[in-house]
Design a protein around this motif. Structure first.
Motif, short mmCIF file in Angstrom:
data_model
loop_
_atom_site.label_atom_id
_atom_site.label_comp_id
_atom_site.label_asym_id
_atom_site.label_seq_id
_atom_site.Cartn_x
_atom_site.Cartn_y
_atom_site.Cartn_z
N LYS A 1 1.45 -1.04 -0.03
CA LYS A 1 0.66 -0.03 0.17
C LYS A 1 0.69 1.18 0.72
O LYS A 1 0.65 1.97 -0.83
CB LYS A 1 -0.62 0.18 1.18
CG LYS A 1 -2.50 -0.01 1.19
CD LYS A 1 -3.16 -0.75 2.28
CE LYS A 1 -4.26 1.02 2.43
NZ LYS A 1 -4.96 0.70 3.59
N ASP A 2 2.09 1.33 1.23
CA ASP A 2 2.93 2.33 0.48
C ASP A 2 3.79 2.66 -0.03
O ASP A 2 3.96 3.84 -0.76
CB ASP A 2 3.80 2.10 2.38
CG ASP A 2 2.71 2.53 3.50
OD1 ASP A 2 2.09 2.30 3.44
OD2 ASP A 2 3.71 1.63 4.34
N GLU A 3 3.87 1.42 -1.04
CA GLU A 3 4.43 2.20 -2.62
C GLU A 3 3.41 1.76 -3.06
O GLU A 3 3.59 1.83 -4.92
CB GLU A 3 4.99 0.40 -2.85
CG GLU A 3 6.41 -0.09 -2.07
CD GLU A 3 7.43 0.95 -2.02
OE1 GLU A 3 7.40 1.92 -2.90
OE2 GLU A 3 8.32 1.71 -1.34
N GLY A 4 2.40 2.24 -2.98
CA GLY A 4 1.30 2.68 -4.44
C GLY A 4 0.75 1.62 -4.86
O GLY A 4 0.40 1.63 -6.32
N TYR A 5 0.96 0.73 -4.44
CA TYR A 5 -0.04 -1.08 -4.88
C TYR A 5 0.61 -1.03 -6.31
O TYR A 5 0.77 -2.19 -6.70
CB TYR A 5 -1.56 -0.91 -4.94
CG TYR A 5 -2.10 -0.42 -3.80
CD1 TYR A 5 -2.97 -1.49 -3.73
CD2 TYR A 5 -2.67 0.85 -3.46
CE1 TYR A 5 -3.62 -1.22 -2.20
CE2 TYR A 5 -3.63 1.73 -2.57
CZ TYR A 5 -3.77 0.06 -2.30
OH TYR A 5 -5.41 -0.13 -0.58
N ASP A 6 1.97 -1.45 -5.59
CA ASP A 6 3.05 -1.85 -7.26
C ASP A 6 2.67 -3.15 -6.89
O ASP A 6 3.46 -3.39 -5.77
CB ASP A 6 4.09 -1.07 -6.70
CG ASP A 6 5.22 -0.73 -7.63
OD1 ASP A 6 5.32 -2.19 -8.37
OD2 ASP A 6 5.82 0.18 -8.70
N LEU A 7 2.94 -4.53 -7.11
CA LEU A 7 3.75 -5.71 -7.02
C LEU A 7 4.38 -6.12 -8.17
O LEU A 7 4.59 -7.31 -8.42
CB LEU A 7 2.20 -6.40 -8.09
CG LEU A 7 1.06 -5.56 -7.38
CD1 LEU A 7 -0.39 -7.00 -7.87
CD2 LEU A 7 1.48 -6.03 -5.70
N SER A 8 5.61 -4.88 -8.55
CA SER A 8 6.71 -5.30 -9.55
C SER A 8 7.35 -6.11 -8.11
O SER A 8 8.39 -5.69 -7.11
CB SER A 8 7.41 -4.55 -10.30
OG SER A 8 7.43 -2.93 -9.16
N PHE A 9 8.03 -7.32 -8.81
CA PHE A 9 9.32 -8.59 -7.98
C PHE A 9 10.21 -7.05 -7.88
O PHE A 9 10.58 -7.48 -6.06
CB PHE A 9 9.29 -9.00 -8.75
CG PHE A 9 10.69 -10.75 -8.35
CD1 PHE A 9 10.28 -11.40 -6.77
CD2 PHE A 9 11.78 -10.18 -7.91
CE1 PHE A 9 10.69 -12.07 -6.19
CE2 PHE A 9 13.27 -10.92 -7.41
CZ PHE A 9 12.31 -12.46 -6.56
N SER A 10 11.02 -6.53 -8.57
CA SER A 10 12.04 -5.44 -8.19
C SER A 10 11.98 -5.15 -6.94
O SER A 10 13.13 -4.29 -6.35
CB SER A 10 12.24 -5.05 -9.22
OG SER A 10 10.95 -4.41 -9.88
N ARG A 11 10.73 -4.03 -7.14
CA ARG A 11 10.28 -3.91 -5.95
C ARG A 11 10.83 -3.76 -4.89
O ARG A 11 11.16 -3.43 -3.99
CB ARG A 11 8.49 -3.14 -6.44
CG ARG A 11 8.32 -1.64 -4.81
CD ARG A 11 8.37 -0.76 -5.51
NE ARG A 11 8.09 0.42 -6.50
CZ ARG A 11 8.51 1.54 -6.30
NH1 ARG A 11 8.88 2.64 -5.74
NH2 ARG A 11 8.10 2.29 -7.62
N TYR A 12 10.69 -5.08 -3.80
CA TYR A 12 10.96 -5.04 -2.81
C TYR A 12 12.32 -5.85 -2.60
O TYR A 12 12.45 -6.57 -1.55
CB TYR A 12 9.68 -6.04 -2.47
CG TYR A 12 8.43 -5.22 -2.54
CD1 TYR A 12 8.05 -3.71 -1.88
CD2 TYR A 12 7.44 -5.43 -3.99
CE1 TYR A 12 6.83 -3.68 -2.06
CE2 TYR A 12 6.41 -4.10 -3.93
CZ TYR A 12 5.58 -3.41 -3.09
OH TYR A 12 5.08 -2.76 -3.55
N LYS A 13 12.48 -6.69 -4.20
CA LYS A 13 13.50 -7.41 -4.06
C LYS A 13 15.11 -6.49 -3.34
O LYS A 13 14.75 -5.47 -3.59
CB LYS A 13 14.15 -8.09 -5.08
CG LYS A 13 15.20 -9.23 -4.87
CD LYS A 13 16.17 -9.56 -6.46
CE LYS A 13 16.79 -10.05 -6.36
NZ LYS A 13 16.76 -12.09 -5.27
N GLU A 14 16.12 -7.61 -2.53
CA GLU A 14 16.71 -6.65 -1.93
C GLU A 14 18.50 -7.14 -2.81
O GLU A 14 18.56 -8.67 -3.17
CB GLU A 14 17.18 -6.87 -0.96
CG GLU A 14 16.23 -6.41 0.62
CD GLU A 14 16.99 -6.96 1.92
OE1 GLU A 14 18.08 -6.86 2.32
OE2 GLU A 14 15.87 -6.69 2.69
#
Length: 545
Positions: free
Chosen positions: A484-497
């Motif tokens: 939610k905080d990321e504007g409902y972004d669902l891309s894998f790369s957004r959350y991968k470290e």
């Protein structure tokens, strides 16, 4: 595709068949595939019937052949009891022996009208076959096509026996090979989802006997067939004795062992729709050739005002078309997303089709995961806020080649559930090369490489957000709050470290020393450098010539 690589003989026979149609005056690939499918259907229908007869003879069960009795080409003939023909003469195995001229007349006058009547009058099959036309123009083309199809079936039998591959699967390969020609001829290729991706989706969604299953843009019926074969396998007590296929899946084609009741429940629980009449006919015949006696596929635009089914289905499996926009005036008022983009409208349509607690497994272009427009965000909100979004699996961009290079993803969501954590998986390999050839990958021992397919299933089924969550790995959980905080972004790369490796470089003076060598205070060489060693080596070589 697997078969082209493993059996070039079949591939070349299919190319021959295409060329015969092309030189015989049928150059439109869609018309050719439809005419070839009619012939395949005649052949398969005869084979299925003979198989059922011999099985009934062996078990003592009662079976009435579809070729028993007399066939009348018109209602008038039937009323006057004239011009009737013994249905046995309509079998492929009988008419194929006729001379070419007689065969063409016989198929046009009797066999083709007969196959158009093979279900009840009000069934989708009979309805959509009513205006089907048999247009093979020359006796020589029909004769050659019949011979080619017989040869292809012989090669398939051989392949099945030698390689232990399931005959139904090989038929699926052959049919897919034919269908792929439409895609490569510039017709939209959205109807052709690779079969291993269909199998993966069926495993993840896990449809069960008695559930109603739909595909709102079903093309040639691949997802419906995938769900059917998955459920047949779950009902097969012998499935554990089977060898996995080249993608690691166990699929049983032992539908013949099911009771008539179970077969009926399975067949009637599958419902497909498509906006292309030809695709509807191809889909109906595809399901019938695979043992579904009375398939339910209808001609309908499920995004339009003419479609009314809401909260009807337990499962929706689909790879809806993502080919642009639809006319605003045609869109059903029930669809509230302010967009004409089909990939977004289908998400809402599928959500509406599901019953409360029903689950969807869909393939979407990856742009849907991160598009910033309002409609994109609203479509993702629908799956996160009004459903339980269970999984996002990204698929490598080559997986749909050579038909489309677009990057895609699988979404799995259950209507009315509560999203707490979403499971992400980045599929790096689907077990095939990601170029146009799509050759099957092998491991060092020469065995089939399943890519990430089986790993996805294992980890999806055992996923647990309470366990350690490594954001550097191929799969991990992300909380709803973070999404939610990321504007409902669902891309894998957004959350991968990302893992950054620290590279320690040597100091410049040490690097120079290694190159030029070490010298003492008088300029004498203490240790040769790389440059000197190369120079000496070259001089030695020079002396040899």
């Amino acid at each position: 595709m697997s078969l082209i690589n493993s059996n070039p003989q079949i591939a070349s026979k299919i190319n021959d068949l295409w060329n015969k149609f092309w030189s015989g005056g049928i150059s439109n690939p869609l018309t050719a595939i439809e005419q070839i499918t009619y012939l395949l259907f005649m052949k398969k229908y005869d084979e299925n019937d003979l198989e059922e007869l011999s099985k009934a003879e062996f078990t003592g069960d009662l079976y009435t052949s579809k070729f028993k009795g007399t066939f009348f080409a018109t209602k008038q003939d039937e009323e006057n009891n004239q011009n009737g023909i013994d249905k046995q003469d309509l079998r492929w195995s009988n008419f194929k022996r006729l001379p070419a001229d007689d065969m063409l007349q016989h198929v046009q006058r009797y066999v083709f009208p007969f196959i158009k009547t093979l279900d009840t009058d009000e069934s989708p099959f009979v309805k959509h076959m009513a205006n089907a036309v048999f247009i093979i123009p020359k006796p020589s083309l029909l004769l050659e096509a019949v011979k080619s199809i017989d040869d292809i079936f012989d090669l398939m039998e051989q392949d099945a026996t030698q390689n232990g591959q399931d005959f139904q699967d090989i038929q699926g390969d052959v049919y897919e090979m034919l269908l792929s020609e439409i895609a490569s001829a510039g017709k939209n290729g959205q109807f052709r989802t690779p079969r291993h991706i269909i199998k993966l989706l069926a495993e993840l969604v896990n449809p069960k006997l008695g559930q109603r299953i739909a595909d709102p843009a079903c093309g040639t019926g691949g997802f419906l067939l995938g769900a059917y074969q998955y459920m047949v396998t779950q009902l097969d007590k012998e499935k554990d004795k089977q060898q996995p296929d080249e993608d690691g899946f166990i699929r049983s084609s032992r539908s013949a062992l099911l009771t008539e009741d179970v077969k009926g429940i399975l067949g009637s629980s599958l419902q497909g729709y498509d906006i292309d009449q030809t695709m509807v006919r191809l889909g109906l015949m595809n399901l019938m050739m695979h043992g579904i006696e009375s398939p339910q596929i209808d001609y309908k635009d499920t995004l339009s005002k003419s479609y009314f089914e809401t909260s009807e289905y337990d499962v929706v499996l689909a790879n809806p078309p993502f080919t642009g926009n639809v006319d605003k005036g045609d869109i059903h008022e029930e669809l509230s997303l302010k967009t004409t983009k089909t990939e977004l409208l289908f998400i809402e349509r599928i959500y509406n089709m599901l019953k409360m607690g029903g689950t969807a497994g869909i393939v979407i272009p990856q742009g849907v995961l991160f598009g910033s427009g309002k409609a994109f965000v609203d479509a993702r909100k629908l799956m996160i806020e009004k459903s339980e979004l269970k999984a996002v699996v990204t698929i490598p961009s080559g997986a749909f080649k050579p038909y489309a290079g677009v990057s895609t993803a699988i979404l799995i969501f259950t209507k009315g559930g509560e999203t707490e954590n979403v499971w992400f998986y980045d599929m790096e390999s689907d077990g095939y090369t990601l170029d146009d050839k799509r050759a099957k990958l092998k491991d060092k021992e020469g065995n089939n490489d399943y890519g990430d397919l089986q790993d996805i299933i294992t980890n999806y089924k055992t996923r647990d957000p309470k366990q350690e969550n490594d954001r550097k790995a191929k799969h991990f959980f992300v909380s709803k709050k973070e999404i939610k905080d990321e504007g409902y972004d669902l891309s894998f790369s957004r959350y991968k470290e990302e893992v950054f490796e620290e590279i320690v470089y040597e100091k410049p003076d040490l690097i120079l020393e290694k190159l030029l060598g070490k010298f003492d205070a008088n300029g004498e060489v203490i240790e040769k450098g790389l440059e000197q060693e190369i120079s000496e080596g070259l001089n030695e070589l020079k002396e040899l010539f």
